[in-house]
Design an enzyme around this catalytic site. Sequence first.
Site, PDB file in Angstrom:
ATOM      1  N   HIS A 120       8.552 -40.922   9.783  1.00  0.00           N
ATOM      2  CA  HIS A 120       8.621 -39.759   8.896  1.00  0.00           C
ATOM      3  C   HIS A 120       9.957 -39.020   8.981  1.00  0.00           C
ATOM      4  CE1 HIS A 120       3.925 -39.654   8.779  1.00  0.00           C
ATOM      5  NE2 HIS A 120       4.443 -40.590   8.017  1.00  0.00           N
ATOM      6  N   CYS A 128      22.826 -35.733   1.769  1.00  0.00           N
ATOM      7  CA  CYS A 128      23.030 -35.120   0.454  1.00  0.00           C
ATOM      8  C   CYS A 128      22.183 -35.862  -0.583  1.00  0.00           C
ATOM      9  CB  CYS A 128      24.508 -35.215   0.085  1.00  0.00           C
ATOM     10  SG  CYS A 128      24.820 -34.805  -1.644  1.00  0.00           S
TER      11      CYS A 128
HETATM   12  P1  OAD Z   1      -2.294 -34.076  13.239  1.00  0.00           P
HETATM   13  O1  OAD Z   1      -2.005 -32.628  13.360  1.00  0.00           O
HETATM   14  O2  OAD Z   1      -3.037 -34.536  12.039  1.00  0.00           O
HETATM   15  O3  OAD Z   1      -3.144 -34.573  14.506  1.00  0.00           O
HETATM   16  C1  OAD Z   1      -2.813 -34.244  15.819  1.00  0.00           C
HETATM   17  C2  OAD Z   1      -3.769 -35.009  16.737  1.00  0.00           C
HETATM   18  O4  OAD Z   1      -3.375 -34.766  18.078  1.00  0.00           O
HETATM   19  C3  OAD Z   1      -5.231 -34.569  16.603  1.00  0.00           C
HETATM   20  O5  OAD Z   1      -6.045 -35.749  16.517  1.00  0.00           O
HETATM   21  C4  OAD Z   1      -5.502 -33.822  17.913  1.00  0.00           C
HETATM   22  O6  OAD Z   1      -6.843 -33.987  18.352  1.00  0.00           O
HETATM   23  C5  OAD Z   1      -4.544 -34.507  18.858  1.00  0.00           C
HETATM   24  N1  OAD Z   1      -4.067 -33.712  19.999  1.00  0.00           N
HETATM   25  C6  OAD Z   1      -3.742 -32.397  20.053  1.00  0.00           C
HETATM   26  N2  OAD Z   1      -3.281 -32.051  21.272  1.00  0.00           N
HETATM   27  C7  OAD Z   1      -3.300 -33.188  22.024  1.00  0.00           C
HETATM   28  C8  OAD Z   1      -2.927 -33.500  23.372  1.00  0.00           C
HETATM   29  N3  OAD Z   1      -2.441 -32.580  24.206  1.00  0.00           N
HETATM   30  N4  OAD Z   1      -3.067 -34.778  23.783  1.00  0.00           N
HETATM   31  C9  OAD Z   1      -3.576 -35.732  22.958  1.00  0.00           C
HETATM   32  N5  OAD Z   1      -3.953 -35.496  21.689  1.00  0.00           N
HETATM   33  C10 OAD Z   1      -3.805 -34.258  21.222  1.00  0.00           C
HETATM   34  O7  OAD Z   1      -0.911 -34.844  13.412  1.00  0.00           O
HETATM   35  P2  OAD Z   1      -0.511 -36.315  12.965  1.00  0.00           P
HETATM   36  O8  OAD Z   1      -1.658 -37.258  13.074  1.00  0.00           O
HETATM   37  O9  OAD Z   1       0.730 -36.653  13.694  1.00  0.00           O
HETATM   38  O10 OAD Z   1       3.463 -36.108   7.980  1.00  0.00           O
HETATM   39  O11 OAD Z   1      -0.172 -36.087  11.438  1.00  0.00           O
HETATM   40  C11 OAD Z   1       0.316 -37.171  10.692  1.00  0.00           C
HETATM   41  C12 OAD Z   1       1.262 -36.683   9.643  1.00  0.00           C
HETATM   42  O12 OAD Z   1       0.635 -35.653   8.851  1.00  0.00           O
HETATM   43  C13 OAD Z   1       2.518 -36.007  10.155  1.00  0.00           C
HETATM   44  O13 OAD Z   1       3.517 -36.910  10.567  1.00  0.00           O
HETATM   45  C14 OAD Z   1       2.946 -35.205   8.967  1.00  0.00           C
HETATM   46  C15 OAD Z   1       1.626 -34.639   8.533  1.00  0.00           C
HETATM   47  O14 OAD Z   1       1.504 -34.314   7.186  1.00  0.00           O
HETATM   48  C16 OAD Z   1       4.594 -35.811   7.315  1.00  0.00           C
HETATM   49  O15 OAD Z   1       5.187 -34.761   7.480  1.00  0.00           O
HETATM   50  C17 OAD Z   1       5.030 -36.866   6.359  1.00  0.00           C
END
Ligand code: OAD
Length: 251
Positions: A120, A128
Site C-alpha cells: 500500500h 508528482c
Molecule cells: P485493520 O485496522 O483493519 O486491522 C488491524 C488488525 O490488527 C485487527 O484484526 C486487530 O484485531 C489486530 N490487532 C490490533 N492490535 C494488535 C496487536 N497488538 N497484536 C496483534 N494484532 C493486533 O488494519 P489492516 O488489516 O492492516 O489500506 O487494514 C488493511 C488496510 O485497510 C490498510 O492497509 C489500509 C486500510 O484501509 C489502505 O490504506 C489502502
Amino acid sequence: MPLQISKALKSKLLDAQRIVFFSGAGISAESGIPTFRGEEGIWNKMRPEELANFNAFMKNPDLVWEWYQHRRQIMESKHPNAAHFAITEIEKYYPSVIVVTQNVDNLHRRAGNTHIYELHGNIEKNYCVRCGQRYDYVRFEERRTHQECQCGGIIRPDVVWFGELLPTDQFSGAEAAAESCDMLFSIGTTGIVMPAAQIPVIAKRAGAYTAEININRTEQSALFHEILSGKAGEALSLILEYIREVRTPIQ
Ligand code: OAD
C-alpha cells in the site's frame, strides 16, 4: 492462558527455509500507531472517501496533504516495537525471510528488515502526479499546504488510495514470495482488503504452513493452520526464542 506455540509450528520452524511475514496495522499498534478498524480505528473517525482517494485529493489537496502531514508526524515520532525487531532477528536464521506489509509506516524498514514488499505504499515517499518525479524521504514537515513539483504538478504521497491499483512490482514480488514459502505468518490484519488479503491464500494453496497472530479472530481466521491469539510483540518474541534454541544463525 499464556501464549504457546504448537508442536506442529515448532517442527515447521525447525525445518523451514523460506518464511513470509504478512503484516497489517496491528503489528504497529504496540508502537502507538492507531489501526484502521475497531473502536479506536482511523476509519471510525475519518471518512476515507474524503481523504484517501485521488479525486478528493485533486479537489482539496490542502486538506488531504495536511492529513498526511499529520499522520507522518505521528509515525515519525513512533518507533518499531518488539514484533518488528523479532522479524529482523529471525532473518538471521533462514535463507529467505520476506516481509509483505500493508502498512505505510516504514517501521519494518526502520527495524532493519531488509526484504520488504510494501503493498500500500510508504508514507515517507511522494511523487508528482504530472511528471512522476520522486520526492522520497523529503521532509515537508513545516509545510501544511500541498506541495508542487518544478513542473507545476501536485506532489502526492506514495500511498495506495481507494480505487487505485497496487504497485505492480510490489504485488508480483509478494505473490512470488507467497507461492514459494514454506511458512507464512499473518500478523495484525483483518484480512479483508483485497487484493492484499490474497497473499495468505496463495501461500496456503501452494502448500505453506500458515499461522495467524492477532488479538481477535478475523474473517480470515478459518484459513490458517494455526492461530496465535495474542499481541504481535509477544507472539513473535516467543517464536524468536524458540528459533534461537533450535537453529543456528546463517548470517
Ligand atoms: P485493520 O485496522 O483493519 O486491522 C488491524 C488488525 O490488527 C485487527 O484484526 C486487530 O484485531 C489486530 N490487532 C490490533 N492490535 C494488535 C496487536 N497488538 N497484536 C496483534 N494484532 C493486533 O488494519 P489492516 O488489516 O492492516 O489500506 O487494514 C488493511 C488496510 O485497510 C490498510 O492497509 C489500509 C486500510 O484501509 C489502505 O490504506 C489502502
